[in-house]
Design a protein around this motif. Structure first.
Motif, PDB file in Angstrom:
ATOM      1  N   LEU A  46       0.826  -1.206   0.000  1.00  0.00           N
ATOM      2  CA  LEU A  46       0.000   0.000   0.000  1.00  0.00           C
ATOM      3  C   LEU A  46       0.860   1.256   0.000  1.00  0.00           C
ATOM      4  CD1 LEU A  46      -2.836  -1.107   2.430  1.00  0.00           C
ATOM      5  CD2 LEU A  46      -3.116  -0.510   0.018  1.00  0.00           C
ATOM      6  N   ARG A  47       1.890   1.275   0.836  1.00  0.00           N
ATOM      7  CA  ARG A  47       2.787   2.426   0.858  1.00  0.00           C
ATOM      8  C   ARG A  47       3.435   2.648  -0.512  1.00  0.00           C
ATOM      9  NH1 ARG A  47       4.827   4.573   5.742  1.00  0.00           N
ATOM     10  NH2 ARG A  47       3.648   3.859   7.558  1.00  0.00           N
ATOM     11  N   ASN A  48       3.833   1.562  -1.150  1.00  0.00           N
ATOM     12  CA  ASN A  48       4.424   1.674  -2.481  1.00  0.00           C
ATOM     13  C   ASN A  48       3.423   2.268  -3.477  1.00  0.00           C
ATOM     14  OD1 ASN A  48       6.748   0.518  -1.463  1.00  0.00           O
ATOM     15  ND2 ASN A  48       6.329  -1.513  -2.289  1.00  0.00           N
ATOM     16  N   GLU A  49       2.161   1.847  -3.357  1.00  0.00           N
ATOM     17  CA  GLU A  49       1.140   2.354  -4.269  1.00  0.00           C
ATOM     18  C   GLU A  49       0.841   3.826  -4.005  1.00  0.00           C
ATOM     19  OE1 GLU A  49      -1.672   2.337  -7.381  1.00  0.00           O
ATOM     20  OE2 GLU A  49       0.043   1.050  -6.897  1.00  0.00           O
ATOM     21  N   PHE A  50       0.820   4.223  -2.740  1.00  0.00           N
ATOM     22  CA  PHE A  50       0.624   5.640  -2.423  1.00  0.00           C
ATOM     23  C   PHE A  50       1.760   6.475  -3.013  1.00  0.00           C
ATOM     24  CE2 PHE A  50      -1.457   3.984   1.703  1.00  0.00           C
ATOM     25  CZ  PHE A  50      -2.649   3.764   1.040  1.00  0.00           C
ATOM     26  N   ASP A  51       2.980   5.958  -2.897  1.00  0.00           N
ATOM     27  CA  ASP A  51       4.127   6.665  -3.458  1.00  0.00           C
ATOM     28  C   ASP A  51       4.016   6.751  -4.986  1.00  0.00           C
ATOM     29  OD1 ASP A  51       5.217   7.039  -0.976  1.00  0.00           O
ATOM     30  OD2 ASP A  51       6.680   5.421  -1.131  1.00  0.00           O
ATOM     31  N   ARG A  52       3.614   5.656  -5.603  1.00  0.00           N
ATOM     32  CA  ARG A  52       3.507   5.638  -7.062  1.00  0.00           C
ATOM     33  C   ARG A  52       2.490   6.653  -7.555  1.00  0.00           C
ATOM     34  NH1 ARG A  52       1.031   3.230 -11.414  1.00  0.00           N
ATOM     35  NH2 ARG A  52      -0.653   2.325 -10.197  1.00  0.00           N
ATOM     36  N   ARG A  53       1.448   6.825  -6.782  1.00  0.00           N
ATOM     37  CA  ARG A  53       0.412   7.791  -7.161  1.00  0.00           C
ATOM     38  C   ARG A  53       0.746   9.221  -6.726  1.00  0.00           C
ATOM     39  NH1 ARG A  53      -5.610   5.413  -7.237  1.00  0.00           N
ATOM     40  NH2 ARG A  53      -5.141   3.248  -7.737  1.00  0.00           N
ATOM     41  N   GLN A  54       1.851   9.382  -6.034  1.00  0.00           N
ATOM     42  CA  GLN A  54       2.279  10.699  -5.559  1.00  0.00           C
ATOM     43  C   GLN A  54       1.210  11.351  -4.679  1.00  0.00           C
ATOM     44  OE1 GLN A  54       3.560  12.988  -8.989  1.00  0.00           O
ATOM     45  NE2 GLN A  54       5.572  12.020  -8.930  1.00  0.00           N
ATOM     46  N   ALA A  55       0.646  10.558  -3.785  1.00  0.00           N
ATOM     47  CA  ALA A  55      -0.330  11.084  -2.835  1.00  0.00           C
ATOM     48  C   ALA A  55       0.364  11.963  -1.805  1.00  0.00           C
ATOM     49  CB  ALA A  55      -1.042   9.933  -2.127  1.00  0.00           C
ATOM     50  N   ASP A  56      -0.249  13.077  -1.458  1.00  0.00           N
ATOM     51  CA  ASP A  56       0.301  13.895  -0.377  1.00  0.00           C
ATOM     52  C   ASP A  56      -0.565  13.815   0.881  1.00  0.00           C
ATOM     53  OD1 ASP A  56      -1.805  15.333  -1.417  1.00  0.00           O
ATOM     54  OD2 ASP A  56      -0.755  17.246  -1.478  1.00  0.00           O
ATOM     55  N   ALA A  57      -1.633  13.017   0.835  1.00  0.00           N
ATOM     56  CA  ALA A  57      -2.424  12.674   2.012  1.00  0.00           C
ATOM     57  C   ALA A  57      -3.131  11.361   1.712  1.00  0.00           C
ATOM     58  CB  ALA A  57      -3.434  13.761   2.345  1.00  0.00           C
ATOM     59  N   VAL A  58      -3.272  10.527   2.716  1.00  0.00           N
ATOM     60  CA  VAL A  58      -3.980   9.250   2.580  1.00  0.00           C
ATOM     61  C   VAL A  58      -5.005   9.173   3.700  1.00  0.00           C
ATOM     62  CG1 VAL A  58      -3.801   6.743   2.601  1.00  0.00           C
ATOM     63  CG2 VAL A  58      -1.996   8.109   1.510  1.00  0.00           C
ATOM     64  N   PHE A  59      -6.279   9.024   3.326  1.00  0.00           N
ATOM     65  CA  PHE A  59      -7.315   8.903   4.352  1.00  0.00           C
ATOM     66  C   PHE A  59      -8.000   7.547   4.224  1.00  0.00           C
ATOM     67  CE2 PHE A  59      -9.111  10.984   0.704  1.00  0.00           C
ATOM     68  CZ  PHE A  59     -10.456  10.667   0.625  1.00  0.00           C
ATOM     69  N   ALA A  60      -8.088   6.844   5.346  1.00  0.00           N
ATOM     70  CA  ALA A  60      -8.575   5.470   5.366  1.00  0.00           C
ATOM     71  C   ALA A  60      -9.999   5.407   5.889  1.00  0.00           C
ATOM     72  CB  ALA A  60      -7.666   4.604   6.234  1.00  0.00           C
ATOM     73  N   PHE A  61     -10.790   4.534   5.262  1.00  0.00           N
ATOM     74  CA  PHE A  61     -12.155   4.289   5.710  1.00  0.00           C
ATOM     75  C   PHE A  61     -12.319   2.792   5.926  1.00  0.00           C
ATOM     76  CE2 PHE A  61     -16.853   3.964   4.948  1.00  0.00           C
ATOM     77  CZ  PHE A  61     -17.246   4.717   6.035  1.00  0.00           C
ATOM     78  N   GLN A  62     -12.534   2.406   7.173  1.00  0.00           N
ATOM     79  CA  GLN A  62     -12.723   1.004   7.549  1.00  0.00           C
ATOM     80  C   GLN A  62     -14.215   0.694   7.569  1.00  0.00           C
ATOM     81  OE1 GLN A  62     -11.303  -1.799   9.736  1.00  0.00           O
ATOM     82  NE2 GLN A  62     -13.371  -2.414  10.239  1.00  0.00           N
ATOM     83  N   LEU A  63     -14.605  -0.418   6.967  1.00  0.00           N
ATOM     84  CA  LEU A  63     -15.994  -0.831   7.069  1.00  0.00           C
ATOM     85  C   LEU A  63     -16.111  -2.336   6.900  1.00  0.00           C
ATOM     86  CD1 LEU A  63     -17.907   0.173   3.786  1.00  0.00           C
ATOM     87  CD2 LEU A  63     -15.454  -0.094   3.941  1.00  0.00           C
ATOM     88  N   ARG A  64     -17.217  -2.865   7.377  1.00  0.00           N
ATOM     89  CA  ARG A  64     -17.516  -4.293   7.229  1.00  0.00           C
ATOM     90  C   ARG A  64     -18.923  -4.466   6.670  1.00  0.00           C
ATOM     91  NH1 ARG A  64     -20.774  -5.466  11.662  1.00  0.00           N
ATOM     92  NH2 ARG A  64     -20.587  -3.991  13.370  1.00  0.00           N
ATOM     93  N   ASN A  65     -19.434  -3.426   6.030  1.00  0.00           N
ATOM     94  CA  ASN A  65     -20.770  -3.428   5.462  1.00  0.00           C
ATOM     95  C   ASN A  65     -20.701  -2.959   4.015  1.00  0.00           C
ATOM     96  OD1 ASN A  65     -22.577  -4.028   7.841  1.00  0.00           O
ATOM     97  ND2 ASN A  65     -21.479  -2.262   8.650  1.00  0.00           N
ATOM     98  N   PRO A  66     -21.754  -3.178   3.250  1.00  0.00           N
ATOM     99  CA  PRO A  66     -21.811  -2.606   1.904  1.00  0.00           C
ATOM    100  C   PRO A  66     -21.713  -1.084   1.952  1.00  0.00           C
ATOM    101  CG  PRO A  66     -23.526  -4.274   2.207  1.00  0.00           C
ATOM    102  CD  PRO A  66     -22.924  -4.028   3.556  1.00  0.00           C
ATOM    103  N   VAL A  67     -21.182  -0.501   0.887  1.00  0.00           N
ATOM    104  CA  VAL A  67     -21.050   0.951   0.794  1.00  0.00           C
ATOM    105  C   VAL A  67     -22.346   1.533   0.241  1.00  0.00           C
ATOM    106  CG1 VAL A  67     -19.851   2.835  -0.358  1.00  0.00           C
ATOM    107  CG2 VAL A  67     -18.559   0.866   0.461  1.00  0.00           C
TER     108      VAL A  67
END
Length: 481
Positions: free
Chosen positions: A249-270
């Motif tokens: 995941l960190r590698n993918e964030f770097d590849r996309r040149q993200a300057d912020a990463v916000f996480a959303f945890q869920l166990r239900n349908p969106v």
């Protein structure tokens, strides 16, 4: 517990945004499908193949790094044995006394081995267990604290303890009978179940799902030690491509040149209330001056209780949410968080937040009653719905994680869509609980237009139709028996 309302992001104390800105199938509530109901590559391709051209977000020519938050305790652990050494390690494991793992034990091996529980390097020894159980944190050698709100332990019975004898190392055997790894420099200590349950859940009431599935049938001893995993953990359920490690995941964030990463945890349908929350969070981050905030949509993929929607169904539903454009594939990464679910409310939500730090997320969204459930014997919530977000704002070891305030969302009957709740016209808003949503899906009745994207809703309807189709055959089997 309402799934569609009162979605918050807790306020982080001492927040300084400007300073921070620079296996076997894991679904226990359904039989294992011989064929996954969603294409395992579809979501990954949608997320990874639509990457916009990024412009430099700093005046410096140095490439932007999205690893804006360091893993707990320093470098990420990687406990998988290098390929060149696997044959010799497997021979050693074969010669050692064996400890048999349950499916949920294997999920914890997966969690530990990839660094989700960083800096933990194995199942907890007694001093780590007691710190986690009583202080929700571990003290490092330099005196600093890292959050560790859930004990990550391996239980054994009396017979296994006797078989181990004086050996300092043991081999770990997976549910399918194959060797999984080695636990070194072991320590065996008493498993006081009542203390563990009371401290983790705040109650010993009967009916707690994880307790009944994992702790009650477990042995009366715990074994801790340093873990070596012979090969990466795979479940072969058609979803392994989604199980990205913290480093991936960190590698993918770097590849996309993200300057912020916000996480959303869920166990239900969106549903569209979730999407409103996530999209508005990105908007707010852009308003703060971030140039390329990336959403980590991170559904829980380990053990869940029997009435939760199974992982494969949820993943197909999430795929439809992206296909229908409810979330932007160019700024969203969907991956599976392999942890089992405890339903331990404010205690567990700390674990969910801490693990995302190790994956590189520096913002975390938290909703109403996170990781909570109804009281197993009384008609009420087990936890105060607001305590999860409050605990995250003051929990030791989570100070570096940014947690932002947010507003309540519900279905606006005038606008015919999910909107932020307006108290001045409260009569216009409809609160649809998770129970009500499931009732709609079971009956084939559609929810109000704008509650969930049509493609995603169809996935749920088909799932509940399949359950109803199975019921007559189950009844016939019982009668014939």
């Amino acid at each position: 517990m309402f799934l569609t309302i009162k979605l918050h992001i807790a306020t982080q104390l001492n927040l300084n945004l400007h300073a921070n800105k620079i296996s076997t199938c894991t679904n226990y509530n359904t039989k294992i499908r011989s064929k996954p109901i969603c294409n395992p590559n579809s979501l990954i391709l949608k997320v990874k193949d639509h990457i916009p051209t990024m412009h430099a977000v700093h005046s410096s020519s140095r490439p932007v790094k999205s690893s804006l938050i360091e893993p707990d305790g320093g470098a990420l652990v990687d406990l998988v044995v290098p390929e060149s050494k696997r044959a010799s390690k497997a021979l050693e494991a074969e010669s050692l006394p064996k400890v048999n793992l349950t499916q949920i034990d294997l999920e914890w091996v997966h969690v530990i081995s990839e660094g989700w529980a960083n800096p933990l390097r194995g199942f907890m020894r007694e001093d780590e267990y007691l710190q986690s159980l009583h202080f929700n944190s571990l003290r490092m050698k330099d005196g600093s604290l890292v959050n560790m709100s859930l004990p990550i332990v391996l239980a054994i019975d009396e017979e296994t303890k006797g078989r181990i004898g004086s050996s300092s190392n043991v081999g770990l055997v997976g549910p399918n009978g194959g060797l999984v790894g080695i636990l070194r420099s072991i320590e065996i200590y008493k498993h006081n179940k009542e203390e563990r349950i009371a401290r983790t859940w705040g109650t010993t009431a009967p009916g707690l799902p994880y307790v009944e599935e994992v702790i009650t049938p477990a042995g009366n001893w715990l074994i801790g030690g340093e873990l070596e995993v012979l090969t990466p953990i795979k479940y072969n359920d058609g979803l392994d491509n989604y199980r990205l490690s913290p480093q991936q995941l960190r590698n993918e964030f770097d590849r996309r040149q993200a300057d912020a990463v916000f996480a959303f945890q869920l166990r239900n349908p969106v549903h569209n209330g979730h999407a409103l929350l996530m999209n508005d969070t990105r908007k707010r981050l852009l308003e703060m001056g971030y140039k390329n905030p990336i959403l980590l949509l991170h559904p829980l993929g380990g053990f869940t209780k029997v009435d939760d929607v199974p992982l494969d169904v949820r993943m197909e539903q999430h795929s439809k949410v992206l296909e229908d454009g409810v979330l932007d594939p160019e700024t969203t990464i969907v991956a599976i968080f392999p942890s089992p679910m405890h339903y331990a409310g404010p205690t567990e939500v700390q674990w969910h937040a801490k693990a995302r730090i190790n994956a590189g997320a520096n913002f975390y969204i938290v909703g109403r009653d996170p990781a909570g459930m109804s009281h197993p014997t009384e008609k009420r919530d087990l936890y105060d719905p607001d305590h999860g977000k409050k605990v995250l704002s003051i929990a030791p070891g989570l100070e570096k994680l940014n947690i932002l305030p947010f507003r309540v969302a519900a279905y606006d009957t005038v606008e015919k869509k999910m909107e932020f709740f307006d108290p001045s016209r409260s009569q216009d808003f409809l609160f649809i609980s998770g129970t009500k949503m499931r009732a709609f899906a079971r009956s084939g009745e559609n929810p109000p237009d704008g509650f969930m994207c049509p493609g995603g809703w169809n996935v749920l309807v088909k799932y509940y139709e399949s359950l109803q189709a199975e019921e007559p055959s189950k009844q016939r089997a019982v009668l014939s028996t």
